[in-house]
Design a protein around this motif. Structure first.
Motif, PDB file in Angstrom:
ATOM      1  N   UNK A  38       0.435  -1.456   0.157  1.00  0.00           N
ATOM      2  CA  UNK A  38       0.000  -0.051   0.463  1.00  0.00           C
ATOM      3  C   UNK A  38       0.805   1.516   0.204  1.00  0.00           C
ATOM      4  N   UNK A  39       2.172   0.962  -0.222  1.00  0.00           N
ATOM      5  CA  UNK A  39       2.984   2.584  -0.232  1.00  0.00           C
ATOM      6  C   UNK A  39       3.205   2.811  -1.495  1.00  0.00           C
ATOM      7  N   UNK A  40       2.363   4.751  -1.275  1.00  0.00           N
ATOM      8  CA  UNK A  40       2.444   5.022  -2.070  1.00  0.00           C
ATOM      9  C   UNK A  40       3.682   6.145  -2.674  1.00  0.00           C
ATOM     10  N   UNK A  41       4.322   6.800  -3.714  1.00  0.00           N
ATOM     11  CA  UNK A  41       5.559   5.891  -3.864  1.00  0.00           C
ATOM     12  C   UNK A  41       5.812   6.871  -4.928  1.00  0.00           C
ATOM     13  N   UNK A  42       6.454   7.600  -5.702  1.00  0.00           N
ATOM     14  CA  UNK A  42       6.665   8.504  -6.655  1.00  0.00           C
ATOM     15  C   UNK A  42       7.752   7.242  -7.793  1.00  0.00           C
ATOM     16  N   UNK A  43       7.844   6.921  -8.785  1.00  0.00           N
ATOM     17  CA  UNK A  43       8.097   6.110  -9.359  1.00  0.00           C
ATOM     18  C   UNK A  43       9.649   6.768  -9.595  1.00  0.00           C
TER      19      UNK A  43
END
Length: 93
Positions: A38-43
């Protein structure tokens, strides 16, 4: 008769414009959510491994595979099944 049989549809050519807009910007600034943790991060924060015929990008938190990209002469394959979604910032219209 299910709903899909009664609805009109367009062929995949209708995606040409919208997908062209998504892939024209710098995708490294896009954010994605890992389907595993579920981590949201930049590509740009993904861990990319280039030791195979293509590129494999993994989550920096749980090491799950987020995307695979394989290029060949005249074609490319992009697998994003490890991402729940991708948010690509677009320039103002």
């Amino acid at each position: 008769m299910d709903r899909q049989d009664t609805m009109e549809y367009e062929d995949g050519n209708a995606l040409a414009g919208p997908l062209g807009e998504l892939f024209a910007p710098d995708v490294t600034v896009a954010t994605g959510r890992c389907a595993d943790c579920g981590l949201t991060a930049h590509v740009a924060e993904l861990r990319v491994y280039a030791h195979a015929p293509g590129l494999v990008a993994r989550c920096p938190s749980c090491d799950a595979v987020i995307l695979r990209l394989v290029r060949a002469t005249g074609a490319a394959w992009l697998d994003l099944r490890g991402a729940v979604c991708m948010r690509v910032p677009l320039p103002p219209a």
